[in-house]
Motif scaffolding. Structure first.
Motif, PDB file in Angstrom:
ATOM      1  N   ASN A  91       0.743  -1.253   0.029  1.00 47.52           N
ATOM      2  CA  ASN A  91       0.087  -0.118  -0.031  1.00 47.52           C
ATOM      3  C   ASN A  91       0.981   1.271  -0.034  1.00 47.52           C
ATOM      4  O   ASN A  91       1.774   1.493   0.700  1.00 47.52           O
ATOM      5  CB  ASN A  91      -0.887  -0.034   1.121  1.00 47.52           C
ATOM      6  N   THR A  92       0.772   2.193  -1.042  1.00 53.32           N
ATOM      7  CA  THR A  92       1.361   3.540  -0.897  1.00 53.32           C
ATOM      8  C   THR A  92       1.093   4.365  -0.009  1.00 53.32           C
ATOM      9  O   THR A  92       1.601   5.500   0.416  1.00 53.32           O
ATOM     10  CB  THR A  92       1.382   3.869  -2.357  1.00 53.32           C
ATOM     11  N   ALA A  93      -0.296   4.148   0.406  1.00 53.15           N
ATOM     12  CA  ALA A  93      -0.612   5.111   1.576  1.00 53.15           C
ATOM     13  C   ALA A  93      -0.060   4.911   3.112  1.00 53.15           C
ATOM     14  O   ALA A  93      -0.282   3.837   3.459  1.00 53.15           O
ATOM     15  CB  ALA A  93      -2.309   5.062   1.664  1.00 53.15           C
ATOM     16  N   THR A  94       0.527   5.975   3.450  1.00 57.15           N
ATOM     17  CA  THR A  94       1.245   5.955   4.544  1.00 57.15           C
ATOM     18  C   THR A  94       0.736   6.655   5.674  1.00 57.15           C
ATOM     19  O   THR A  94       1.268   6.693   6.687  1.00 57.15           O
ATOM     20  CB  THR A  94       2.707   6.345   4.254  1.00 57.15           C
ATOM     21  N   ASP A  95      -0.314   7.497   5.366  1.00 60.42           N
ATOM     22  CA  ASP A  95      -0.835   8.350   6.559  1.00 60.42           C
ATOM     23  C   ASP A  95      -1.704   7.691   7.185  1.00 60.42           C
ATOM     24  O   ASP A  95      -3.036   7.172   6.649  1.00 60.42           O
ATOM     25  CB  ASP A  95      -1.502   9.756   5.823  1.00 60.42           C
ATOM     26  N   ALA A  96      -1.676   7.435   8.491  1.00 59.83           N
ATOM     27  CA  ALA A  96      -2.514   6.484   9.228  1.00 59.83           C
ATOM     28  C   ALA A  96      -3.862   7.054   9.330  1.00 59.83           C
ATOM     29  O   ALA A  96      -4.929   6.466   9.487  1.00 59.83           O
ATOM     30  CB  ALA A  96      -1.957   6.240  10.500  1.00 59.83           C
ATOM     31  N   GLY A  97      -3.925   8.335   9.361  1.00 63.17           N
ATOM     32  CA  GLY A  97      -5.358   9.088   9.290  1.00 63.17           C
ATOM     33  C   GLY A  97      -6.343   8.744   8.338  1.00 63.17           C
ATOM     34  O   GLY A  97      -7.488   9.147   8.288  1.00 63.17           O
ATOM     35  N   LEU A  98      -5.754   8.587   7.278  1.00 57.27           N
ATOM     36  CA  LEU A  98      -6.670   8.095   5.974  1.00 57.27           C
ATOM     37  C   LEU A  98      -7.069   6.575   5.824  1.00 57.27           C
ATOM     38  O   LEU A  98      -7.602   6.278   5.028  1.00 57.27           O
ATOM     39  CB  LEU A  98      -5.712   8.228   4.685  1.00 57.27           C
ATOM     40  N   GLY A  99      -6.781   5.804   6.901  1.00 57.86           N
ATOM     41  CA  GLY A  99      -7.066   4.412   7.027  1.00 57.86           C
ATOM     42  C   GLY A  99      -6.836   3.444   6.090  1.00 57.86           C
ATOM     43  O   GLY A  99      -7.484   2.579   5.694  1.00 57.86           O
TER      44      GLY A  99
END
Length: 256
Positions: free
Chosen positions: A214-222
């Protein structure tokens, strides 16, 4: 919109594309093989028919059960991005314009949609799109060998809202494994949906694939990714956002 919010309870308003998202007929069993499309009604306009006649010979590729020679098809060697199901081609044309150094192989069976994209190609002088009016799963099986793709785009696939029809959804483990096998190291899969339960399923299926990260690393975006700048907001999204509906992007990459 710079970032896509994580799903919130009750934020489940569906995308409203043309008739292919209407759901399956009652009593139809789940097909034994995955299809990337649902046959839908629609009329080809005079302008779309003219685009078929004028531009089809150059931009439509015939389906053939043999490996695609992409450099020959596009007239150049460049990174190859597969798009599965482009609807009326609005986003496809935009992305091809803002990413001119890549080749876009686009699969869609809906004839008015194909005609609409051909019309956009002519009006906007786009040269880096080729269209296969055929089931993308068969294209994957017979025309795209392993390790040939640099990216895959699947935007707003049919959500199959009813629980008994969920198995018809395109994003399932077997298809994702097939897509990953066609990716080069470093290649990516970008999915987008505005139906919360499907977003959650997509995240679960893509996360479970061992060859993807997963490229999404911002925990706030779930686990959901900010909307990449290259993907435009469609008229359906803009309408949904005005009504407070969510849109979720997922971008997973095969590590190099």
């Amino acid at each position: 919109m710079n970032a896509t919010p994580s799903p919130t309870p009750g934020d489940t308003a569906p995308h409203q594309p043309p008739a292919d998202a209407a759901g399956a007929p009652q009593g139809v069993p789940h097909p034994k093989t995955i299809k990337s499309f649902v046959k839908r009604a629609g009329r080809t306009t005079t302008g779309q028919a003219k685009a078929f006649a004028d531009l089809g010979p150059r931009f439509l590729l015939p389906y053939a059960p043999q490996a695609l020679d992409a450099p020959a098809a596009f007239g150049r060697s460049a990174p190859l991005i597969l798009e599965i199901g482009f609807g009326m081609g609005e986003a496809t044309a935009h992305i091809a314009r803002v990413r001119p150094d890549e080749n876009f192989l686009c699969c869609e069976v809906h004839e008015p949609g194909v005609g609409a994209l051909l019309k956009r190609i002519g009006e906007q002088a786009i040269a880096n799109i080729r269209i296969l009016q055929h089931d993308a799963v068969e294209v994957l099986d017979h025309m795209l060998p392993e390790g040939t793709l640099d990216g895959v785009h699947i935007f707003f696939p049919d959500p199959w809202h009813k629980k008994k029809h969920n198995k018809r959804r395109l994003i399932q483990p077997p298809l994702v494994a097939k897509l990953v096998s066609r990716l080069k190291p470093g290649g990516y899969i970008h999915c987008a949906t505005d139906w919360q339960p499907y977003a959650e399923q997509m995240l679960e299926v893509l996360t479970a694939e061992p060859l993807l990260a997963n490229t999404a690393t911002d925990a706030g975006l779930g686990g959901y990714a900010p909307k990449p700048e290259y993907r435009p907001l469609t008229k359906f999204e803009n309408r949904g956002l005005r009504l407070g509906h969510g849109v979720w992007d997922l971008v997973f990459r095969r590590p190099a």
